[in-house]
Design a protein around this motif. Structure first.
Motif, short mmCIF file in Angstrom:
data_model
loop_
_atom_site.label_atom_id
_atom_site.label_comp_id
_atom_site.label_asym_id
_atom_site.label_seq_id
_atom_site.Cartn_x
_atom_site.Cartn_y
_atom_site.Cartn_z
N VAL A 259 -54.82 -44.04 -23.71
CA VAL A 259 -54.77 -43.26 -22.48
C VAL A 259 -54.40 -41.81 -22.78
N ASN A 260 -53.82 -41.58 -23.95
CA ASN A 260 -53.49 -40.23 -24.39
C ASN A 260 -53.36 -40.24 -25.90
N TYR A 261 -53.73 -39.15 -26.54
CA TYR A 261 -53.72 -39.11 -28.00
C TYR A 261 -53.68 -37.67 -28.48
N HIS A 262 -53.27 -37.51 -29.73
CA HIS A 262 -53.22 -36.16 -30.32
C HIS A 262 -53.18 -36.30 -31.83
N THR A 263 -53.79 -35.35 -32.52
CA THR A 263 -53.64 -35.28 -33.97
C THR A 263 -52.15 -35.20 -34.34
N ALA A 264 -51.75 -35.93 -35.37
CA ALA A 264 -50.34 -36.00 -35.75
C ALA A 264 -49.80 -34.61 -36.08
N GLY A 265 -48.61 -34.32 -35.56
CA GLY A 265 -47.97 -33.04 -35.82
C GLY A 265 -46.89 -32.77 -34.80
N ALA B 78 -50.94 -41.99 -30.54
CA ALA B 78 -51.59 -42.32 -29.28
C ALA B 78 -50.71 -43.22 -28.43
N ILE B 79 -50.96 -43.18 -27.11
CA ILE B 79 -50.32 -44.08 -26.15
C ILE B 79 -51.38 -45.07 -25.69
N ASN B 80 -51.09 -46.36 -25.87
CA ASN B 80 -52.03 -47.42 -25.50
C ASN B 80 -51.38 -48.35 -24.49
N ILE B 81 -52.14 -48.73 -23.47
CA ILE B 81 -51.67 -49.69 -22.47
C ILE B 81 -52.69 -50.82 -22.36
N ASN B 82 -52.29 -52.00 -22.83
CA ASN B 82 -53.12 -53.20 -22.77
C ASN B 82 -54.48 -53.02 -23.43
N SER B 83 -54.61 -52.07 -24.32
CA SER B 83 -55.87 -51.81 -24.99
C SER B 83 -55.63 -50.80 -26.09
#
Length: 556
Positions: free
Chosen positions: A95-101, A86-91
């Motif tokens: 803001v974006n995420y995906h199952t690992a792969g 996942a991409i996290n900004i100040n939290s």
């Protein structure tokens, strides 16, 4: 903000994987921050990864970009699953995420499990002009996937100052989990240097040997853990498991120390605990080799290492318990029943399967260097498992090993290994050939005959063949046996232990012979002499076998 590229190798392991379930930890994060001031009471561990507090927000004086590798699903943080990037900004609400792969070249998606004791590589690329952030997951030693796992348009200039701090943060919560950053490269306005995983592994052996040597002196326990990785068990756990290392729990002893049977209440599991004494012949390099290699490989025909412990000057290794002990006791001991041929043939094929995995199927080539009957352990179903990786070395596929020290056991050492000291797959195959004859004949590789002279087992087999029947060299206790199988194993054993390493078959072909997928060529007896002309003869046989295999498989 400038453009940047970064790449790092990481591994996430769970002790519970050994017990059939794989609960994760809270995870690992690659972090870019406006400050390095993270050590205060308001920042929490667990799901907050030491980056945030219960408000799940960063303070006004601290801006953070975090690339999260999560192995727990937390509904409060809107996690999609227990295995995500996942991409996290100040939290930590991403803001974006995906199952690992990763995405395959044809656009398909291949999922992976982050906490299954597998080394992964992550690439994070930011184009400052396009304001594009890409995150890509893959495997070290393989090309970077063409398509990123995550891609976001982000203006990091508005988030982060020109001077920033880069690093990692992680939390294991209360679970027995370990996180490793194995290599890292970072560069602004250009491509980060490529990570050479092969060089890392080779260097890791040298480093861990030095670190363990230092730890054997007066360094603190924390120093050992920092250099060699955290232990999986406490000394108190292992003392309790063995009843204080009582003699009644002793399974065996040797130059390395002693092996005890133990019971772990938490997992309700019997284990074998090797207690290596300070005077042991097994030094810290062998200990580190076993932890590094056997702690990562997974195959039904290999003994599993569950973990290790260090206490003062003692080193302890914890393995799966093999209730029937080592194979050599059944071949050469007086207090064990003789094994029938079906059992012996099954054990031979099992060890061959494990060796094939080490040489060809795992992500790296593992040279065992000490294949012998005493290093083959028998589980409750009398299946053979190869163990004792103290002398093992690994390298990348397609790369020669660099070991130049002779290692192994007398009688199993290939002639070129004795001359040059170079560990190769062919040297392992030589030892396996000796092992096959030992299992079939019930004799040690070198024994003293009635005249008091040493006799090599290969000579015993060849002499029987010269006298008219190679079957006469088999163990006389083998009454009900399949003659065709016994003869094939004896001749294959001679072929694997041929004086010329070029003539010896690889483990893939050995498996084909043992599984009756390919037919062992009918070599003449003189073929087993050390004659360079035999190399060409054998190449012709191999070519014919390969052609037959292709035709049988329909050309696939």
């Amino acid at each position: 903000m400038h453009s940047f590229t970064t790449s790092f190798l990481f591994e996430m392991t769970s002790l519970y994987e050994h017990y059939g379930s794989t609960p994760g930890s809270d995870g690992v994060a690659f972090v870019i921050s406006s400050t390095n001031k993270f050590l205060n009471d308001s920042l929490l561990p667990g799901p907050y990864l030491g980056l945030f507090n219960m408000s799940n927000r960063s303070s006004a004086s601290r801006n953070i970009l975090a690339i999260e590798l999560g192995t727990i699903m937390n509904p409060k943080l809107n996690d999609i699953d227990d295995n995500h990037v996942a991409i996290n900004i100040n939290s930590l609400i991403s803001v974006n995420y995906h199952t690992a792969g990763f995405y395959t070249p044809d656009g398909g998606f291949q999922s992976v499990r982050l906490n299954m004791e597998q080394v992964f590589q992550l690439w994070v690329d930011y184009d400052g002009k396009a304001q594009q952030l890409n995150v890509t997951l893959g495997f070290p030693g393989s090309p970077k996937p063409k398509y990123p796992l995550l891609s976001n348009t982000l203006n990091l200039s508005s988030l982060l100052p020109s001077e920033l701090f880069v690093g990692f943060s992680a939390s294991t919560s209360t679970l027995s989990t370990r996180h490793f950053i194995l290599g890292w490269s970072f560069k602004t306005n250009g491509e980060a240097s490529q990570l050479n995983y092969s060089a890392f592994v080779e260097g890791y052996f040298n480093f861990i040997d030095l670190a363990c040597y230092q730890a054997a002196g007066n360094t603190k326990e924390s120093d050992w853990e920092m250099n060699c990785g955290p232990p999986s068990f406490t000394y108190k756990d292992l003392v309790s498991a063995t009843g204080g290392f009582k003699d009644k729990m002793l399974l065996g002893k040797g130059g390395f120390g002693r092996v005890y049977k133990g019971f772990l209440p938490a997992s309700k599991q019997n284990v074998a605990i090797k207690r290596i004494s300070p005077e042991s012949k097994q030094g810290t390099k062998e200990f580190a080799s076993e932890v590094t290699i056997l702690g990562h490989v997974r195959h039904r025909s290999l003994v599993r290492l569950l973990g290790y412990c260090r206490h003062k000057h003692e080193l302890l290794l914890v393995y799966d318990y093999m209730p029937n002990g080592s194979l050599d006791k059944y071949l050469h001991g007086q207090d064990k029943p003789a094994l029938g041929w079906s059992q012996r043939f099954c054990i031979i094929k099992s060890v061959a399967s494990g060796l094939f995995y080490l040489h060809e199927e795992w992500e790296h080539v593992v040279i065992h260097r000490d294949i012998k009957s005493s290093n083959v352990l028998l589980d409750d179903a009398m299946n053979g498992r190869l163990g004792d990786f103290g002398l093992a070395r690994l390298h990348d596929h397609g790369v020669d090993a660099h070991t130049t020290r002779i290692a192994g056991t007398f009688g199993y050492i290939a002639p070129e290994l004795a001359r040059l000291g170079k560990a190769t797959k062919a040297a392992d195959v030589f030892a396996f050939g000796v092992f096959m004859r030992e299992v079939t004949c019930g004799r040690r590789p070198v024994e003293v005959n009635a005249c008091g002279e040493p006799q090599v087992l290969a000579d015993h087999v060849i002499n029987a063949w010269q006298d008219g029947s190679i079957m006469d060299s088999r163990d006389p206790r083998l009454e009900d046996c399949v003659a065709q199988e016994v003869e094939m194993v004896l001749k294959l054993g001679l072929l694997c232990s041929h004086p010329s390493p070029k003539v010896r078959p690889g483990t893939r072909l050995v498996m084909r012979y043992l599984e009756n997928v390919a037919t062992l060529p009918d070599f003449p007896l003189n073929f087993f002499n050390a004659d360079p002309a035999n190399d060409e003869v054998y190449d012709q046989f191999v070519a014919s076998v390969a052609a037959a295999t292709i035709s049988l498989s329909g050309g696939r």
